[in-house]
Write a protein that holds these residues in place. Structure first.
Motif, short mmCIF file in Angstrom:
data_model
loop_
_atom_site.label_atom_id
_atom_site.label_comp_id
_atom_site.label_asym_id
_atom_site.label_seq_id
_atom_site.Cartn_x
_atom_site.Cartn_y
_atom_site.Cartn_z
N LEU A 1 43.17 40.92 46.91
CA LEU A 1 43.33 39.63 47.67
C LEU A 1 42.26 39.03 48.52
CD1 LEU A 1 47.26 39.58 48.16
CD2 LEU A 1 45.95 37.94 46.82
N THR A 2 41.80 40.21 49.54
CA THR A 2 40.70 40.03 50.43
C THR A 2 39.61 39.32 49.66
OG1 THR A 2 41.81 41.46 52.07
CG2 THR A 2 39.40 41.05 52.32
N GLU A 3 39.16 40.31 48.71
CA GLU A 3 37.92 39.80 47.88
C GLU A 3 38.28 38.44 47.42
OE1 GLU A 3 34.90 41.96 47.13
OE2 GLU A 3 35.91 42.70 49.00
N VAL B 1 34.71 33.98 40.08
CA VAL B 1 35.00 34.17 38.83
C VAL B 1 35.39 35.91 38.71
CG1 VAL B 1 34.52 34.47 36.26
CG2 VAL B 1 34.12 32.26 37.51
N THR B 2 34.31 36.60 39.11
CA THR B 2 34.15 37.96 38.98
C THR B 2 35.54 38.47 39.90
OG1 THR B 2 31.83 38.17 38.85
CG2 THR B 2 33.14 40.06 39.83
N ALA B 3 35.62 37.92 40.92
CA ALA B 3 36.77 38.26 42.08
C ALA B 3 37.96 38.18 41.24
CB ALA B 3 36.53 37.82 43.37
N TYR B 4 38.38 36.91 40.71
CA TYR B 4 39.47 36.98 40.24
C TYR B 4 39.84 37.80 38.95
CZ TYR B 4 43.16 34.18 37.69
OH TYR B 4 44.24 33.79 36.85
N ASN B 5 38.76 37.73 38.37
CA ASN B 5 39.09 38.78 36.94
C ASN B 5 39.32 40.14 37.40
OD1 ASN B 5 38.41 36.59 35.13
ND2 ASN B 5 36.27 37.39 34.88
N GLU B 6 38.68 40.56 38.65
CA GLU B 6 39.19 41.92 38.95
C GLU B 6 40.41 41.73 39.62
OE1 GLU B 6 36.00 42.79 41.80
OE2 GLU B 6 34.28 43.44 40.15
N PHE B 7 40.93 40.71 40.35
CA PHE B 7 42.30 40.85 40.82
C PHE B 7 43.14 40.77 39.73
CE2 PHE B 7 45.80 37.83 42.05
CZ PHE B 7 46.31 38.67 43.15
N GLU B 8 42.87 40.06 38.67
CA GLU B 8 43.90 39.88 37.62
C GLU B 8 43.94 41.32 36.87
OE1 GLU B 8 44.77 37.07 33.77
OE2 GLU B 8 42.48 37.65 34.14
N GLU B 9 42.93 42.31 36.70
CA GLU B 9 42.89 43.44 36.14
C GLU B 9 43.72 44.52 36.98
OE1 GLU B 9 42.12 46.08 33.18
OE2 GLU B 9 41.74 43.64 33.11
#
Length: 292
Positions: free
Chosen positions: A59-61, A279-287
């Motif tokens: 979430l911080t990222e 986009v990268t941060a969202y994808n990593e959060f979802e993963e």
């Protein structure tokens, strides 16, 4: 203890059975399931704590990535391009508009620089050692008197700089003597004159110059900056100009060779990078959520 006593009574003290080992086994048999349940609960709790930490980090990222896109000025930033960077510098704020300009520097602004006569030493007595005054005029307007209390060349320099009236002074050792060099501000309007007064004037004489103290050797004449913007000539007292093109600051270094081309382009590189980061941060959060 009660279980051990019961076994001893039943089997008898001379039965040959390891009563102590048997008692320990009975205790372990009852303790182990409870211990395993406790340890399993600890492991589960630790997993939850680790999971919460992972979510917090993700979430911080994500928040950081969104934060890079929360300033509207980022979407209006201008990147200037300059065909003659050695002749002039250019910077643009967020209020600048995209476009192209032709800028030709015809003359840079200079400051007047005037020298005194040469003195034998920095401590040479002036006006017989008595205090005197220097009257300063800038642009034909008197700025008042500068009081020289230490009547030496070095004392004049100190008095001029201490007055802070728009000129500065330096004591230069030329090798054959000491000269007081006075420098004004750039622009024709800041041309100055500096005259001495020994303070003995009467009604018939407005002032009496100090013998040997004169500033008449002109080393550099004051000039104003002249340049063309899209063919229109502009004059300014300074070489730093920020009121000609909206949101643009020009720094004039020297005359251009012909006209320089200035292009103000919308800077989208930073925006693209920030969107990619989001986009990268969202994808990593979802993963991370899928794993948890």
């Amino acid at each position: 203890p009660m279980a051990t006593s019961s076994i001893v009574n039943t089997l008898g003290a001379g039965s040959g059975i390891d009563v102590k080992s048997l008692a320990q086994s009975l205790v372990d048999a009852e303790k182990t399931p409870k211990k395993e349940r406790i340890e399993a609960q600890i492991t589960k709790t630790e997993s939850k704590i680790t999971g919460y930490g992972a979510i917090k980090y993700a979430l911080t990222e994500l928040k950081t990535a969104f934060g890079k896109l929360n300033d509207a000025s980022d979407f209006s930033s201008i990147q200037p391009a300059n065909s003659q960077p050695t002749a002039l510098g250019i910077s643009a704020s967020s209020s600048a508009e995209a476009g192209s300009y032709s800028i030709e520097v015809l003359q840079t602004a200079l400051a007047q620089r005037t020298s005194s006569a040469s003195f034998a030493d920095r401590a040479t007595p002036l006006n017989a050692g008595a205090a005197f005054k220097l009257n300063l005029s800038i642009g034909g307007v008197s700025k008042g008197d500068i009081h020289v209390t230490t009547a030496t060349p070095a004392g004049m320099v100190s008095a001029i700089n201490g007055a802070k009236l728009g000129v500065t002074a330096q004591l230069i050792n030329t090798g054959s003597g000491f000269n007081v060099v006075v420098t004004g501000e750039t622009g024709v309007a800041n041309s100055f004159s500096l005259t001495s007064d020994d303070g003995t004037a009467t009604g018939a004489n407005p002032k009496v110059p100090v013998t040997g103290v004169s500033f008449t050797t002109n080393l550099q004449t004051a000039t104003s900056a002249r340049f063309k913007v899209n063919g229109l000539e502009v004059t300014r007292t300074s070489n730093t100009v920020s009121d000609v093109i909206e949101g643009v600051t020009l720094d004039l270094y020297t005359n251009t060779t012909g006209a320089a081309r200035i292009d103000l382009n919308r800077n989208t590189t930073g925006i693209k990078d920030n969107i990619k980061g989001l986009v990268t941060a969202y994808n990593e959060f979802e993963e991370t959520l899928k794993i948890l």
